[in-house]
Design a protein around this motif. Structure first.
Motif, mmCIF file in Angstrom:
data_model
loop_
_atom_site.group_PDB
_atom_site.id
_atom_site.type_symbol
_atom_site.label_atom_id
_atom_site.label_comp_id
_atom_site.label_asym_id
_atom_site.label_seq_id
_atom_site.Cartn_x
_atom_site.Cartn_y
_atom_site.Cartn_z
ATOM 1 N N ASP A 252 -1.042 5.261 7.842
ATOM 2 C CA ASP A 252 -1.621 6.301 8.980
ATOM 3 C C ASP A 252 -2.660 7.251 8.299
ATOM 4 O OD1 ASP A 252 -1.059 8.953 10.533
ATOM 5 O OD2 ASP A 252 -0.647 7.329 11.776
ATOM 6 N N ASN A 253 -3.619 7.331 9.281
ATOM 7 C CA ASN A 253 -4.581 8.386 8.771
ATOM 8 C C ASN A 253 -4.359 9.769 8.386
ATOM 9 O OD1 ASN A 253 -7.098 6.645 8.807
ATOM 10 N ND2 ASN A 253 -7.855 7.672 10.673
ATOM 11 N N LYS B 217 -3.567 9.473 4.812
ATOM 12 C CA LYS B 217 -4.844 9.436 4.053
ATOM 13 C C LYS B 217 -5.596 10.814 4.082
ATOM 14 C CE LYS B 217 -5.872 4.647 5.453
ATOM 15 N NZ LYS B 217 -6.689 3.738 5.988
ATOM 16 N N ASP C 284 0.813 -1.090 -0.095
ATOM 17 C CA ASP C 284 -0.156 0.052 -0.088
ATOM 18 C C ASP C 284 0.932 1.243 0.024
ATOM 19 O OD1 ASP C 284 -2.187 -1.581 0.136
ATOM 20 O OD2 ASP C 284 -2.042 -1.466 2.383
ATOM 21 N N TYR D 75 -14.857 6.468 2.784
ATOM 22 C CA TYR D 75 -13.818 5.834 3.379
ATOM 23 C C TYR D 75 -13.555 6.204 4.645
ATOM 24 C CZ TYR D 75 -12.094 3.081 -0.833
ATOM 25 O OH TYR D 75 -12.156 2.603 -1.618
ATOM 26 N N SER E 256 -6.623 0.674 3.037
ATOM 27 C CA SER E 256 -5.812 -0.092 3.720
ATOM 28 C C SER E 256 -5.523 0.167 5.274
ATOM 29 C CB SER E 256 -4.075 0.176 3.193
ATOM 30 O OG SER E 256 -3.249 -0.039 3.970
ATOM 31 N N ASN E 257 -5.009 -0.694 6.101
ATOM 32 C CA ASN E 257 -5.141 -0.597 7.386
ATOM 33 C C ASN E 257 -3.783 -0.293 7.935
ATOM 34 O OD1 ASN E 257 -7.893 -1.233 8.199
ATOM 35 N ND2 ASN E 257 -7.270 -3.362 7.901
ATOM 36 N N LYS E 258 -2.767 -0.377 7.128
ATOM 37 C CA LYS E 258 -1.320 -0.189 7.126
ATOM 38 C C LYS E 258 -0.912 1.179 7.265
ATOM 39 C CE LYS E 258 0.029 -4.447 4.792
ATOM 40 N NZ LYS E 258 0.616 -5.376 4.053
ATOM 41 N N ASP F 101 -14.470 7.925 10.810
ATOM 42 C CA ASP F 101 -13.238 8.510 11.102
ATOM 43 C C ASP F 101 -13.637 9.254 12.515
ATOM 44 O OD1 ASP F 101 -11.008 9.999 11.836
ATOM 45 O OD2 ASP F 101 -10.500 10.091 9.623
#
Length: 449
Positions: free
Chosen positions: A272-273, A276, A239, A303, A268-270, A307
């Motif tokens: 960092d926000n 993003k 990612d 997405y 992706s969970n990998k 949050d």
């Protein structure tokens, strides 16, 4: 970060010398052996320390010391008590003595480390941590932090590179590495080192990421793009490759490729926000110039529905409000309020967007409806009064404004706005005296600002 260890006095039971023996004699009294006296005093010291009665604990430990002057466990306990009292020099002396008597006990060195760390004597901490590494390699992460605190960046970088090969990944280490590499002095040699590591191990993702950062930071965008493509080729599921490729595709005017990369990153969970959010902001700026990709922006926002850190719809609404694109601002602010109807900041922004877009019917209806829910919010009365003035419902506007102005406290601009609108309402009602009165109040407040 500095490791924390829980120490229990029970660990020292094996260190207490001698077996407990009772020497009984005929008669009412019992003779207590030195071993018993020592053990009783030591247990009492542990008990007093447990209830934070450090002075009494120290007195008991001094009794122990008189009986066994070379027992390292006693010195260690004295160090612990003095440390709890922040008597750092006394703590240091006792821990130091414990390590001299038993240099193979990790806990005694830990005590000494605690003293130097708490007193910010990082150079001394480094000496102790190097010793602790002999007991536990995990202390190498402490050593990295200490090198950073003492600005020994070359040693820190060397150790970080070693740990990247031998230890689990660490966000702290990655942060330190980026911090070091922001200094031009380290960039050249680190690039070469990373390129060598990539040849030896093309499956190590972190080396690609570091190289991309270095090239981008040096304005070598083509090189950074090459490394991102290489990362995608060697680790197609990465990612992180898409994080870099998104920006490159956007800059190369390849929106469909950029959108594909963006969606992979957002899913992706990998990643960092914060990264993003940065990508979303860049795409938002792109869409303002290329509105044909509005649907892709909508999908991207989806997405972030759960949050907890950033209310994305509200932030996009603010963005469009500042750009004076009121229809889009209203769209996203309304969406935010569907998710959180109690968000007063979004409510005020939405009402302002209605006012700026001359949508007075909607403004009046929304503000009046909210007054029933939030009767102490003066802005709601102001917007309701403004809307009714614009709709030429002057009597209703006057009543709303007069009701709301009493709730205005330490908000001079809002008070000015109320007086202006009251002047407009009385003007519409033909009351010239009241009109002049409120306009004069507004003018006076303006001069006082």
């Amino acid at each position: 970060m500095k490791m924390k260890f829980i120490f229990s006095g029970l660990l020292f039971l094996g260190l207490l010398s001698g077996q407990v023996e009772l020497y009984a004699q005929s008669g009412p009294e019992t003779v207590i052996s030195p071993e018993d006296k020592f053990q009783n005093a030591f247990y009492e010291a542990l008990k007093q320390k447990g209830i934070e009665n450090y002075d009494k604990a120290i007195l008991e430990l001094e009794k122990c010391l008189a009986l066994q002057p070379n027992n390292p466990a006693v010195y260690n306990e004295l160090g612990r008590n003095y440390l709890s009292q922040k008597s750092y020099e006394k703590a240091r002396v006792n821990f130091d003595k414990a390590t001299q008597l038993d240099p193979k006990n990790k806990w005694y060195w830990m005590g000494l480390y605690d003293v130097f760390y708490q007193t910010k004597e990082y150079e001394q901490s480094i000496i102790v941590v190097r010793k602790l590494i002999e007991f536990d390699a995990k202390f190498k992460d402490d050593l990295v932090s200490l090198y950073m605190y003492t600005q020994q960046f070359d040693k820190a970088l060397e150790l970080i590179n070693e740990l990247e090969k031998t230890a689990e990944k660490s966000k702290t280490r990655e942060m330190y590495k980026l911090q070091i590499l922001s200094d031009a002095k380290f960039k050249g040699s680190e690039k070469n080192s990373l390129l060598e590591m990539l040849q030896k191990n093309p499956k190590e993702e972190s080396n690609y990421i570091a190289l991309i950062y270095l090239y981008s930071d040096s304005n070598q965008e083509e090189k950074a793009y090459e490394i991102a493509q290489l990362l995608e080729k060697n680790l197609p599921e990465s990612d992180w490759a898409q994080v870099s490729l998104f920006k490159f595709h956007l800059n190369n005017n390849e929106p469909q490729k950029a959108i594909k990369s963006m969606n992979q990153v957002f899913g992706s969970n990998k990643v960092d926000n914060k990264i993003k959010h940065r990508i979303l902001n860049e795409f938002l700026i792109f869409v303002t110039k290329n509105p044909q990709y509005d649907a892709d922006l909508e999908k991207a926002i989806g997405y972030f529905e759960n949050d907890k850190e950033v209310q994305v719809s509200k932030e996009i609404g603010k963005f469009y409000l500042n750009k004076k694109d009121f229809s889009k601002a209203i769209k996203y602010l309304e969406k935010d309020l569907q998710e959180d109807s109690g968000d007063m900041e979004a409510t005020r922004l939405l009402l302002q967007a209605y006012a700026d877009s001359n949508n007075f019917e909607k403004l009046g209806k929304t503000a009046e409806g909210l007054i029933d829910l939030y009767p102490l919010q003066p802005e709601l009365y102001y917007y309701a009064g403004l809307a009714n003035n614009q709709l030429k419902k002057f009597s209703k506007a006057k009543d709303l404004l007069e009701s709301g102005i009493d709730y205005v406290v330490d908000q001079k601009q809002l008070e000015i706005n109320f007086n202006i609108q009251l002047g407009e309402a009385y003007s519409g009602l033909g009351n010239t005296a009241k009109k002049e009165l409120f306009f004069q109040k507004a003018d006076k407040l303006l001069k006082e600002r």
